[in-house]
Design a protein around this motif. Structure first.
Motif, PDB file in Angstrom:
ATOM      1  N   ASN A  14      30.437  42.759  44.049  1.00 66.11           N
ATOM      2  CA  ASN A  14      31.264  43.920  44.358  1.00 66.11           C
ATOM      3  C   ASN A  14      32.740  43.609  44.473  1.00 66.11           C
ATOM      4  O   ASN A  14      33.517  44.433  44.904  1.00 66.11           O
ATOM      5  CB  ASN A  14      30.807  44.537  45.690  1.00 66.11           C
ATOM      6  CG  ASN A  14      29.451  45.177  45.524  1.00 66.11           C
ATOM      7  OD1 ASN A  14      29.093  45.575  44.422  1.00 66.11           O
ATOM      8  ND2 ASN A  14      28.703  45.267  46.596  1.00 66.11           N
ATOM      9  N   ASP A  15      33.143  42.412  44.096  1.00 65.86           N
ATOM     10  CA  ASP A  15      34.511  42.010  44.393  1.00 65.86           C
ATOM     11  C   ASP A  15      35.554  42.672  43.520  1.00 65.86           C
ATOM     12  O   ASP A  15      36.729  42.438  43.686  1.00 65.86           O
ATOM     13  CB  ASP A  15      34.629  40.479  44.294  1.00 65.86           C
ATOM     14  CG  ASP A  15      33.886  39.841  45.442  1.00 65.86           C
ATOM     15  OD1 ASP A  15      33.449  40.589  46.328  1.00 65.86           O
ATOM     16  OD2 ASP A  15      33.741  38.613  45.435  1.00 65.86           O
ATOM     17  N   TYR A  16      35.163  43.485  42.559  1.00 65.52           N
ATOM     18  CA  TYR A  16      36.148  44.153  41.742  1.00 65.52           C
ATOM     19  C   TYR A  16      36.468  45.549  42.229  1.00 65.52           C
ATOM     20  O   TYR A  16      37.183  46.276  41.594  1.00 65.52           O
ATOM     21  CB  TYR A  16      35.706  44.191  40.271  1.00 65.52           C
ATOM     22  CG  TYR A  16      36.260  43.016  39.559  1.00 65.52           C
ATOM     23  CD1 TYR A  16      37.414  43.120  38.799  1.00 65.52           C
ATOM     24  CD2 TYR A  16      35.685  41.769  39.729  1.00 65.52           C
ATOM     25  CE1 TYR A  16      37.962  42.031  38.180  1.00 65.52           C
ATOM     26  CE2 TYR A  16      36.223  40.668  39.114  1.00 65.52           C
ATOM     27  CZ  TYR A  16      37.359  40.802  38.336  1.00 65.52           C
ATOM     28  OH  TYR A  16      37.906  39.711  37.731  1.00 65.52           O
ATOM     29  N   ALA A 108      28.298  39.010  49.939  1.00 70.16           N
ATOM     30  CA  ALA A 108      27.094  38.336  49.435  1.00 70.16           C
ATOM     31  C   ALA A 108      27.156  36.828  49.702  1.00 70.16           C
ATOM     32  O   ALA A 108      26.853  36.010  48.835  1.00 70.16           O
ATOM     33  CB  ALA A 108      26.936  38.618  47.945  1.00 70.16           C
ATOM     34  N   GLY A 109      27.608  36.462  50.906  1.00 70.49           N
ATOM     35  CA  GLY A 109      27.646  35.046  51.298  1.00 70.49           C
ATOM     36  C   GLY A 109      28.833  34.272  50.739  1.00 70.49           C
ATOM     37  O   GLY A 109      29.039  33.118  51.075  1.00 70.49           O
ATOM     38  N   ASN A 110      29.634  34.903  49.855  1.00 70.69           N
ATOM     39  CA  ASN A 110      30.794  34.189  49.295  1.00 70.69           C
ATOM     40  C   ASN A 110      32.042  34.553  50.074  1.00 70.69           C
ATOM     41  O   ASN A 110      32.307  35.735  50.293  1.00 70.69           O
ATOM     42  CB  ASN A 110      31.010  34.568  47.832  1.00 70.69           C
ATOM     43  CG  ASN A 110      29.823  34.196  46.974  1.00 70.69           C
ATOM     44  OD1 ASN A 110      29.256  33.113  47.141  1.00 70.69           O
ATOM     45  ND2 ASN A 110      29.424  35.090  46.092  1.00 70.69           N
ATOM     46  N   SER A 111      32.806  33.555  50.456  1.00 68.98           N
ATOM     47  CA  SER A 111      34.009  33.866  51.215  1.00 68.98           C
ATOM     48  C   SER A 111      35.161  34.191  50.258  1.00 68.98           C
ATOM     49  O   SER A 111      35.209  33.724  49.112  1.00 68.98           O
ATOM     50  CB  SER A 111      34.383  32.713  52.132  1.00 68.98           C
ATOM     51  OG  SER A 111      34.934  31.679  51.372  1.00 68.98           O
ATOM     52  N   TYR A 112      36.073  34.991  50.753  1.00 73.34           N
ATOM     53  CA  TYR A 112      37.278  35.366  50.004  1.00 73.34           C
ATOM     54  C   TYR A 112      38.077  34.108  49.668  1.00 73.34           C
ATOM     55  O   TYR A 112      38.565  33.946  48.540  1.00 73.34           O
ATOM     56  CB  TYR A 112      38.072  36.345  50.873  1.00 73.34           C
ATOM     57  CG  TYR A 112      39.411  36.780  50.335  1.00 73.34           C
ATOM     58  CD1 TYR A 112      39.590  37.163  49.012  1.00 73.34           C
ATOM     59  CD2 TYR A 112      40.521  36.839  51.190  1.00 73.34           C
ATOM     60  CE1 TYR A 112      40.818  37.583  48.548  1.00 73.34           C
ATOM     61  CE2 TYR A 112      41.750  37.259  50.739  1.00 73.34           C
ATOM     62  CZ  TYR A 112      41.906  37.622  49.410  1.00 73.34           C
ATOM     63  OH  TYR A 112      43.129  38.046  48.958  1.00 73.34           O
ATOM     64  N   LYS A 113      38.161  33.217  50.662  1.00 72.01           N
ATOM     65  CA  LYS A 113      38.914  31.975  50.464  1.00 72.01           C
ATOM     66  C   LYS A 113      38.357  31.179  49.274  1.00 72.01           C
ATOM     67  O   LYS A 113      39.099  30.710  48.417  1.00 72.01           O
ATOM     68  CB  LYS A 113      38.786  31.132  51.744  1.00 72.01           C
ATOM     69  CG  LYS A 113      39.990  30.293  52.061  1.00 72.01           C
ATOM     70  CD  LYS A 113      39.735  29.484  53.310  1.00 72.01           C
ATOM     71  CE  LYS A 113      40.601  29.943  54.449  1.00 72.01           C
ATOM     72  NZ  LYS A 113      40.268  29.323  55.725  1.00 72.01           N
ATOM     73  N   ASP A 114      37.025  31.059  49.212  1.00 69.08           N
ATOM     74  CA  ASP A 114      36.401  30.305  48.110  1.00 69.08           C
ATOM     75  C   ASP A 114      36.638  31.004  46.778  1.00 69.08           C
ATOM     76  O   ASP A 114      36.846  30.362  45.752  1.00 69.08           O
ATOM     77  CB  ASP A 114      34.883  30.173  48.330  1.00 69.08           C
ATOM     78  CG  ASP A 114      34.584  29.235  49.488  1.00 69.08           C
ATOM     79  OD1 ASP A 114      35.509  28.529  49.919  1.00 69.08           O
ATOM     80  OD2 ASP A 114      33.436  29.242  49.975  1.00 69.08           O
ATOM     81  N   LYS A 115      36.572  32.321  46.812  1.00 69.68           N
ATOM     82  CA  LYS A 115      36.779  33.086  45.577  1.00 69.68           C
ATOM     83  C   LYS A 115      38.187  32.844  45.022  1.00 69.68           C
ATOM     84  O   LYS A 115      38.377  32.636  43.827  1.00 69.68           O
ATOM     85  CB  LYS A 115      36.576  34.576  45.852  1.00 69.68           C
ATOM     86  CG  LYS A 115      36.696  35.422  44.617  1.00 69.68           C
ATOM     87  CD  LYS A 115      36.350  36.861  44.873  1.00 69.68           C
ATOM     88  CE  LYS A 115      36.408  37.654  43.590  1.00 69.68           C
ATOM     89  NZ  LYS A 115      35.400  37.263  42.609  1.00 69.68           N
TER      90      LYS A 115
END
Ligand SMILES: [Zn+2]
Length: 300
Positions: A14-16, A108-115
């Motif tokens: 959903n990050d878009y 979904a378990g992914n951090s913004y920082k990692d993205k």
């Protein structure tokens, strides 16, 4: 509602989403993405509109506009900079302003920082905007170009701050500010801080106006949400590329809300020009020349 955007990191999550809407665009890729994933780099690109195979060499000569159907292909920030500024004149500014993760946002378990780190490595750009000083046909300008492949060109704190500081510098030096917008809207990962950038960049346009520095806003495919609703629509002159989609909420959301079929050219640059929201539609091949003519007229 299904999200059908191809994510640069290969995850269909959903990050878009922009703040208020999910863009409907499918397979939005930069020219670099296309050459990486479909055909060997440096040779051919398939036009996503007419599907013609076009040589990179021909495209470069034609400002990355399809020679068969006039489709204005998606290009990277650096290609925009080389199209609009004189050779080797661009000096990047405010790149020391780096993205933080104030909300410790996770999807979904992914951090913004990692993205952010993943995209920085993959795309070799550090954020969704690059700003700097340059000359355009020998005229000194401040230039800001958005990068759609970086989280849908969304405007978070870094994007807003860099644009604002570039506007301030243009106002201080009394030189033109030129912006190339391409964005899905405000960046949801930074919550209210991203919405604040709408007010900040709008205030920047007022500074330009008080200083007498012309602000030319170029709107490219697609520009939506908080970017349309702030600085991109506040240029002294607002230019769009042909057939650009420009709006706030996407057509699906509006159609569901009003329960009516929308007109065929809804949110197109052509219809916005007809209704007075745009000043001009300019083909990318004529853009640099048009900008220098406008600046010369405004100077006199
Ligand atoms: Zn084409």
């Amino acid at each position: 509602m299904q999200n059908n955007i191809d994510s640069p990191d290969g995850q269909n999550n959903n990050d878009y989403e922009s703040w208020l809407d999910r863009p409907k665009y499918t397979n939005v890729k930069t020219l670099e993405d296309r050459t990486e994933t479909r055909i060997p780099q440096g040779t051919w690109v398939k036009c996503e509109n007419c599907l013609s195979q076009l040589s990179i060499e021909q495209l470069e000569k034609n400002s990355y506009v399809c020679l068969k159907c006039d489709e204005h292909l998606t290009i990277s920030t650096d290609k925009w900079i080389s199209l609009l500024s004189d050779k080797n004149s661009f000096k990047e500014l405010f790149s020391q302003i780096k993205t933080s993760d104030p909300l410790e946002f996770k999807t979904a378990g992914n951090s913004y920082k990692d993205k952010i780190s993943l995209l920085q490595k993959k795309l070799q750009v550090d954020e969704a905007v690059k700003v700097g000083r340059a000359t355009l046909n020998d005229i000194p300008i401040l230039l800001s170009v958005m990068e759609f492949s970086f989280i849908g060109g969304s405007m978070g704190s870094v994007v807003g701050e860099r644009i604002f500081l570039a506007m301030k510098m243009a106002a201080d030096k009394k030189i033109p500010f030129i912006s190339v917008a391409r964005s899905g809207g405000a960046r949801m990962h930074e919550g209210i801080l991203s919405l604040m950038q709408m007010a900040k960049t709008s205030a920047g346009t007022s500074m330009l106006s008080k200083a007498g520095s012309p602000f030319i806003s170029i709107i490219t495919q697609p520009t939506m949400g908080g970017v349309t609703a702030s600085f991109a629509s506040l240029g002294d002159i607002i230019i769009a590329e042909p057939r650009t989609q420009i709006g706030f909420a996407g057509p699906r959301v509006i159609q569901e809300a009003v329960k009516q079929k929308l007109p065929k050219n809804f949110q197109s640059a052509e219809s916005l020009l007809e209704n007075g929201f745009l000043d001009m539609i300019v083909s990318r091949n004529n853009l640099k020349q048009t900008l220098s003519q406008i600046i010369n007229i405004l100077k006199n």
